[in-house]
Design an enzyme around this catalytic site. Structure first.
Site, PDB file in Angstrom:
ATOM      1  N   HIS A 343       0.811  -1.214   0.000  1.00  0.00           N
ATOM      2  CA  HIS A 343       0.000   0.000   0.000  1.00  0.00           C
ATOM      3  C   HIS A 343       0.846   1.268   0.000  1.00  0.00           C
ATOM      4  O   HIS A 343       0.373   2.316  -0.456  1.00  0.00           O
ATOM      5  CB  HIS A 343      -0.929   0.015   1.215  1.00  0.00           C
ATOM      6  CG  HIS A 343      -2.160  -0.822   1.035  1.00  0.00           C
ATOM      7  ND1 HIS A 343      -2.176  -2.172   1.304  1.00  0.00           N
ATOM      8  CD2 HIS A 343      -3.405  -0.511   0.585  1.00  0.00           C
ATOM      9  CE1 HIS A 343      -3.388  -2.648   1.043  1.00  0.00           C
ATOM     10  NE2 HIS A 343      -4.143  -1.670   0.603  1.00  0.00           N
ATOM     11  N   GLY A 344       2.044   1.218   0.495  1.00  0.00           N
ATOM     12  CA  GLY A 344       2.847   2.431   0.497  1.00  0.00           C
ATOM     13  C   GLY A 344       4.208   2.236   1.117  1.00  0.00           C
ATOM     14  O   GLY A 344       4.414   1.342   1.945  1.00  0.00           O
TER      15      GLY A 344
END
Length: 492
Positions: A343-344
């Site tokens: 996700h990041g």
């Protein structure tokens, strides 16, 4: 006169060029204007498969150009390399040779993803360890690179496993990888599900078209009406960690929990709806996740395409539940850590994934005991409440600027919390509260009722459909923010 025409043409030309401050998204007027031009041409070419494929690829690449600029060339290059390697895998007779080709493709895909998404993250952490002078690289993250990278990896692995044969033509694979409804924020479509649809080239039925329109309307309401409106208050809470009392902070946390669902599921609804109108099915990506009574159920309902991908390509290869209880818990934890990092490039996402991994392991550990507890309205409510609170708390780490702000916000929920402030909050922000209440009620409506509404819409006269659409447009105009907000998952 000529100056006016020249200015108008210049403005149109500028609007059609890439603008990094205004990526093309489904809730923008420009997209729908272009899509209305796209549809009749697509319908004319639908009977000629090659022409249809080339036209959709061209539109998809332009769509990605409007979202990420010159990086559309990287998408073309990635598709060509993966397609060529998949052909080599199919032609290689030895298992060892096929595995080497597969890993070459995976390493190339992950190297590109790693450079653009994680290079600065790893450099920062390395410099923290050696106390170096960290200077971040000037890297622009291509929109949706994580989505199409995972889609590309699944295609190559499925060819290696013999689940599918490589496409005969590169254009067919490029169509699959660049298909614009799912390109920048999913769903992550599996090749064995989508490629046969390209081959079949099915024409959409009336049910497909009106069902797709229903999903598009629902998606617009979720994103452009609800998510973007409640985000204005939520952003104020998260951008000023610790500056508000407990009631306001709690409302901001609950607001973001609902905002991210509306934002992402709204995008998925629109993507699935647009695909249906074109005669393609992408599969379901959200199934009322906040109805879940445990984390395992939550991940069967939330971002289904990602959770299925992680299960098939991370959890099961790690050993799944085949190597004893401890390894099952560990595999769940490691899978969710990878899901968090996907996700990041920040520790807050790793921590968020880790919390879900721990939660899944605890649920599996306690399952023998939980299975002996009778199902009734009280136990169901209790387990739902615990699950929803846990998911909402973890969402703080997902949204806050960093781990410090996350902890500050969670602490603020209990700071100066006074139930007497709740009526005051409702009085100050009545529209926000009404919108949240409606959202909660709609989320918990029986699935059968939602299906009934959908069928009613499909069978309704075109005048009714038009009135509903105009009402939605009016709501968007009333509640839209000063500028069109990009979808949250565009950053991934």
């Amino acid at each position: 006169m000529f100056d006016t025409i020249s200015t108008a043409l210049s403005n149109i030309g500028s609007m059609l060029l890439y603008d990094k401050g205004a990526p093309m998204i489904f809730s923008s007027g420009l997209f729908w204007l272009l899509f209305l031009v796209f549809l009749p041409v697509y319908a004319l070419l639908k009977g000629r498969k090659t022409g249809m494929i080339v036209f959709v690829i061209a539109f998809s690449l332009y769509f990605y150009y409007k979202s990420s600029g010159i990086f559309f060339l990287m998408l073309i290059g990635t598709s060509l390399v993966d397609w060529l390697i998949s052909k080599r895998i199919a032609k290689t007779e030895t298992k060892r040779g096929r595995k080497l080709w597969m890993w070459l493709s995976i390493c190339i895909s992950l190297s590109i993803l790693g450079y653009f998404k994680y290079a600065n993250f790893f450099l920062w952490n390395w410099n923290q360890m050696v106390q170096g002078n960290y200077q971040p690289l000037d890297i622009i993250l291509p929109v949706g690179i994580s989505f199409y990278t995972f889609q590309s990896i699944s295609y190559v692995v499925d060819v290696y496993r013999g689940r599918i044969l490589p496409t005969k033509r590169w254009f067919d694979y490029l169509f699959f990888l660049s298909f614009f409804p799912a390109l920048v924020a999913g769903p992550i479509v599996r090749a064995d599900y989508f490629l046969p649809q390209i081959e079949k080239n099915r024409k959409p039925t009336g049910v497909d078209i009106y069902g797709g329109l229903w999903l598009i309307i629902i998606g617009i309401v979720k994103k452009a009406v609800i998510a973007d409106y409640i985000a204005q208050f939520n952003d104020m809470i998260f951008n000023n960690a610790g500056a508000f009392d407990g009631v306001q902070t709690l409302m901001g946390v609950l607001g973001y929990t609902m905002q991210i669902y509306c934002d992402f599921s709204g995008y998925s609804d629109m993507a699935i709806g647009i695909s249906l109108i074109m005669g393609f099915k992408l599969g379901i990506n959200f199934d009322s996740p906040y109805k879940s009574r445990n984390l395992s159920e939550f991940w069967h309902r939330w971002h289904i395409s990602l959770s299925t991908w992680l299960r098939d390509f991370v959890y099961i290869p790690l050993g799944g539940n085949r190597k004893g209880a401890f390894r099952t818990y560990l595999n769940n934890f490691l899978t969710m850590l990878i899901g968090g990092l996907w996700h990041g490039a920040a520790w807050k996402f790793v921590f968020w994934g880790g919390l879900h991994g721990i939660g899944l392991a605890v649920h599996k550990f306690c399952k023998p005991v939980l299975n002996r507890i009778p199902d009734n309205i009280f136990t169901n409510f209790f387990f739902w409440f615990i699950t929803f609170c846990y998911v909402s708390a973890t969402m703080v780490f997902f949204r806050a600027k960093d781990l410090t702000d996350s902890l500050t916000i969670l602490a603020s929920v209990f700071k100066d919390f006074n139930v007497n402030y709740i009526p005051q909050f409702i009085d100050v922000r009545p529209e926000w509260c009404v919108m949240m209440l409606i959202l909660f009620i709609c989320h918990f409506l029986p699935s059968s009722f939602i299906v009934w509404l959908k069928h009613k819409f499909i069978r309704s006269p075109w005048v009714v459909k038009l009135l509903i659409f105009l009402c939605v447009v009016q709501c968007v105009i009333i509640y839209m923010s000063a500028e069109i907000a990009p979808f949250i998952y565009f950053q991934f």
